[in-house]
Write a protein that holds these residues in place. Structure first.
Motif, mmCIF file in Angstrom:
data_model
loop_
_atom_site.group_PDB
_atom_site.id
_atom_site.type_symbol
_atom_site.label_atom_id
_atom_site.label_comp_id
_atom_site.label_asym_id
_atom_site.label_seq_id
_atom_site.Cartn_x
_atom_site.Cartn_y
_atom_site.Cartn_z
ATOM 1 N N THR A 1 37.819 -62.703 35.778
ATOM 2 C CA THR A 1 37.576 -62.558 37.135
ATOM 3 C C THR A 1 36.511 -63.218 37.822
ATOM 4 O O THR A 1 36.408 -63.081 38.876
ATOM 5 C CB THR A 1 37.532 -60.861 37.417
ATOM 6 O OG1 THR A 1 36.385 -60.550 36.680
ATOM 7 C CG2 THR A 1 38.770 -60.386 37.049
ATOM 8 N N SER A 2 35.377 -63.614 36.994
ATOM 9 C CA SER A 2 34.522 -64.527 37.474
ATOM 10 C C SER A 2 34.778 -65.761 38.312
ATOM 11 O O SER A 2 34.070 -66.227 39.162
ATOM 12 C CB SER A 2 33.443 -64.757 36.467
ATOM 13 O OG SER A 2 33.948 -65.538 35.665
ATOM 14 N N LEU A 3 35.828 -66.077 37.827
ATOM 15 C CA LEU A 3 36.538 -67.318 38.657
ATOM 16 C C LEU A 3 37.377 -67.178 40.011
ATOM 17 O O LEU A 3 37.352 -67.956 40.697
ATOM 18 C CB LEU A 3 37.383 -68.221 37.472
ATOM 19 C CG LEU A 3 36.914 -68.814 36.419
ATOM 20 C CD1 LEU A 3 38.008 -69.205 35.621
ATOM 21 C CD2 LEU A 3 35.938 -69.967 36.717
ATOM 22 N N PHE A 4 37.267 -65.771 40.415
ATOM 23 C CA PHE A 4 38.175 -65.420 41.499
ATOM 24 C C PHE A 4 37.524 -65.471 42.671
ATOM 25 O O PHE A 4 37.045 -64.577 43.113
ATOM 26 C CB PHE A 4 38.667 -63.963 41.323
ATOM 27 C CG PHE A 4 39.869 -63.847 40.150
ATOM 28 C CD1 PHE A 4 40.094 -64.757 39.352
ATOM 29 C CD2 PHE A 4 40.655 -62.838 40.235
ATOM 30 C CE1 PHE A 4 41.177 -65.001 38.297
ATOM 31 C CE2 PHE A 4 41.748 -62.717 39.372
ATOM 32 C CZ PHE A 4 42.254 -63.746 38.215
ATOM 33 N N THR A 5 37.317 -66.659 43.381
ATOM 34 C CA THR A 5 36.796 -67.228 44.552
ATOM 35 C C THR A 5 37.874 -67.920 45.246
ATOM 36 O O THR A 5 38.786 -68.437 44.512
ATOM 37 C CB THR A 5 35.396 -67.855 44.486
ATOM 38 O OG1 THR A 5 35.846 -69.181 43.830
ATOM 39 C CG2 THR A 5 34.628 -67.069 43.280
ATOM 40 N N PHE A 6 37.427 -67.953 46.545
ATOM 41 C CA PHE A 6 38.403 -68.586 47.500
ATOM 42 C C PHE A 6 38.496 -70.064 47.129
ATOM 43 O O PHE A 6 39.545 -70.762 47.016
ATOM 44 C CB PHE A 6 38.287 -68.461 48.554
ATOM 45 C CG PHE A 6 39.057 -67.177 49.533
ATOM 46 C CD1 PHE A 6 40.403 -67.177 49.456
ATOM 47 C CD2 PHE A 6 38.277 -65.986 49.617
ATOM 48 C CE1 PHE A 6 41.149 -66.114 50.013
ATOM 49 C CE2 PHE A 6 39.007 -64.795 50.113
ATOM 50 C CZ PHE A 6 40.314 -64.898 50.171
ATOM 51 N N PRO A 7 37.237 -70.883 46.972
ATOM 52 C CA PRO A 7 37.325 -72.060 46.596
ATOM 53 C C PRO A 7 38.190 -72.603 45.225
ATOM 54 O O PRO A 7 38.836 -73.355 45.226
ATOM 55 C CB PRO A 7 35.870 -72.556 46.377
ATOM 56 C CG PRO A 7 35.241 -71.510 47.168
ATOM 57 C CD PRO A 7 36.049 -70.192 47.101
ATOM 58 N N ASP B 1 43.066 -58.447 45.061
ATOM 59 C CA ASP B 1 42.217 -57.415 44.686
ATOM 60 C C ASP B 1 40.718 -57.878 44.551
ATOM 61 O O ASP B 1 39.918 -57.361 44.873
ATOM 62 C CB ASP B 1 42.610 -56.839 43.535
ATOM 63 C CG ASP B 1 43.944 -56.083 43.913
ATOM 64 O OD1 ASP B 1 44.169 -55.937 44.956
ATOM 65 O OD2 ASP B 1 44.666 -55.833 42.889
ATOM 66 N N ASN B 2 40.527 -59.060 44.194
ATOM 67 C CA ASN B 2 39.042 -59.641 43.827
ATOM 68 C C ASN B 2 38.586 -60.306 44.917
ATOM 69 O O ASN B 2 37.356 -60.877 44.894
ATOM 70 C CB ASN B 2 39.255 -60.516 42.333
ATOM 71 C CG ASN B 2 39.428 -59.713 41.337
ATOM 72 O OD1 ASN B 2 40.762 -59.476 40.871
ATOM 73 N ND2 ASN B 2 38.722 -59.188 40.487
ATOM 74 N N LEU B 3 39.117 -60.650 45.837
ATOM 75 C CA LEU B 3 39.041 -61.507 47.077
ATOM 76 C C LEU B 3 38.826 -60.759 48.340
ATOM 77 O O LEU B 3 38.331 -61.147 49.372
ATOM 78 C CB LEU B 3 39.708 -62.737 47.180
ATOM 79 C CG LEU B 3 40.178 -63.499 45.857
ATOM 80 C CD1 LEU B 3 40.956 -64.456 46.408
ATOM 81 C CD2 LEU B 3 38.486 -64.258 45.568
ATOM 82 N N VAL B 4 39.042 -59.367 48.329
ATOM 83 C CA VAL B 4 39.240 -58.601 49.669
ATOM 84 C C VAL B 4 37.828 -58.464 50.436
ATOM 85 O O VAL B 4 37.755 -58.371 51.520
ATOM 86 C CB VAL B 4 39.694 -57.311 49.376
ATOM 87 C CG1 VAL B 4 41.163 -57.233 49.070
ATOM 88 C CG2 VAL B 4 39.028 -56.496 48.245
#
Length: 352
Positions: free
Chosen positions: A310-316, A33-36
């Motif tokens: 959620t600030s950490l929700f990145t692909f890397p 949800d956070n990466l779409v």
């Protein structure tokens, strides 16, 4: 390991690598949800459905190797498979309460069906896999694939209603029995081959690599290709050539089988060549405890994700988290198997 020794460590190696793929794919779903709106790494998209398919093919290989047992009668082996299937089905259903994309309850049905067809010939299993894969588009035409789904949230509605439950189980779930049972048949067929024959393994790698390459090229250019040769049922034909796991059309099944056989054959050869490698032994340990680690990555791994900002929700971060979790799981497995013969859940399953 010597090719003539009893246990093929390459099977455990392939299972450990497939586990890493499933961890990445499933953690990606939790972050979904956070990466779409972010650029998705192509290899993560490629892994979707392929790592799980490799697991299921490995299940078929395991059953084939079990069928070669000289100390156990076929009826006893069939009963053991049915019991194991029942355990995984019930345990998997409990897991769906916290993880809707669970594969274990599907596994349970795969095992029950393969137990019924246990004594059929290798040729029958191969033909069955081909027919099931080829006939799935007919089911897609006859039934509504979207029924019960909220695809935006990847949530299945009214899962426990009988009609919807069986539709999910056999047709439009994450890993539906039809056509996923074909992966088990292919694994059973492959497992009955001479897996100590390097020439056979190398030819499997080459053939699978060619099929995978052609399938990927066709999938990449399917829209202009189809539109240039047909104006009838264009969308449906494009769907048939799509390599995504939902819906599991023939092109996806063929790609999944190719990835599985390519991975497994390569791992068997690597296992033969480097039997004493600490890295390989550690990965194999995770493969031997795949059930325990699968459940652990759902309960603990995903539980930790839910508590993160959620600030950490990145692909890397998702990739780093996946590899970090897997490395810790490998080390835990390696140390655990120094003192015990089986993983905790593997032991419980066998005792039950």
């Amino acid at each position: 390991m010597n090719p003539n020794s009893k246990r093929i460590i390459g099977i455990d190696l392939a299972r450990g690598i497939a586990l890493l793929g499933m961890v990445i794919v499933n953690f990606n779903l939790v972050f979904h949800d956070n990466l779409v709106d972010q650029l998705k790494p192509s290899f993560v998209l490629f892994l979707q459905g392929k790592a799980a398919a490799t697991f299921v093919v490995l299940a078929g290989i395991g059953l084939a190797l079990m069928s070669k047992s000289k100390k156990d009668q076929p009826k006893y082996i069939q009963l053991k498979i049915i019991k194991r299937g029942a355990f995984l089905f019930i345990f998997g259903l409990l897991l769906t309460l916290i993880w809707e994309a669970d594969i274990l309850h599907f596994y349970g049905i795969y095992l029950a069906l393969i137990a019924i067809l246990f004594k059929t010939s290798n040729t029958f299993k191969l033909i069955s896999a081909i027919m099931i894969t080829a006939s799935y588009p007919i089911l897609f035409i006859l039934f509504d694939y979207t029924k019960g789904w909220d695809f935006e949230k990847l949530h299945y509605l009214e899962f426990w209603r009988v009609e919807v439950f069986f539709l999910n189980l056999f047709f439009n779930g994450f890993h539906p029995v039809l056509p996923w049972i074909a992966f088990v048949f292919i694994g059973f067929w492959f497992g009955n081959k001479n897996l100590t024959n390097n020439a056979f393994l190398k030819s499997t790698i080459i053939t699978s690599g060619i099929v995978l390459t052609l399938s990927t090229i066709i999938n990449t250019y399917k829209e202009p290709l189809v539109k240039s040769i047909s104006t009838y049922n264009v969308e449906f034909i494009i769907m048939l050539l799509d390599n995504s796991p939902m819906p599991p059309m023939p092109s996806y099944m063929l790609t999944g089988i190719s990835v599985a056989l390519l991975t497994i054959s390569s791992c068997i050869l690597i296992g033969y060549k480097f039997p004493h490698s600490i890295l390989i032994k550690t990965i194999c340990a995770s493969g031997k405890m795949a059930l325990t680690l699968y459940v652990t990555h759902i309960i603990i791994g995903m539980g930790i994700i839910e508590s993160l900002p959620t600030s950490l929700f990145t692909f890397p971060f998702m990739i780093a988290y996946s590899f970090g979790f897997y490395i810790l799981s490998m080390l835990f497995s390696y140390l655990w198997l120094k003192f015990f013969k089986q993983g905790p859940l593997e032991y419980i399953m066998r005792r039950i």
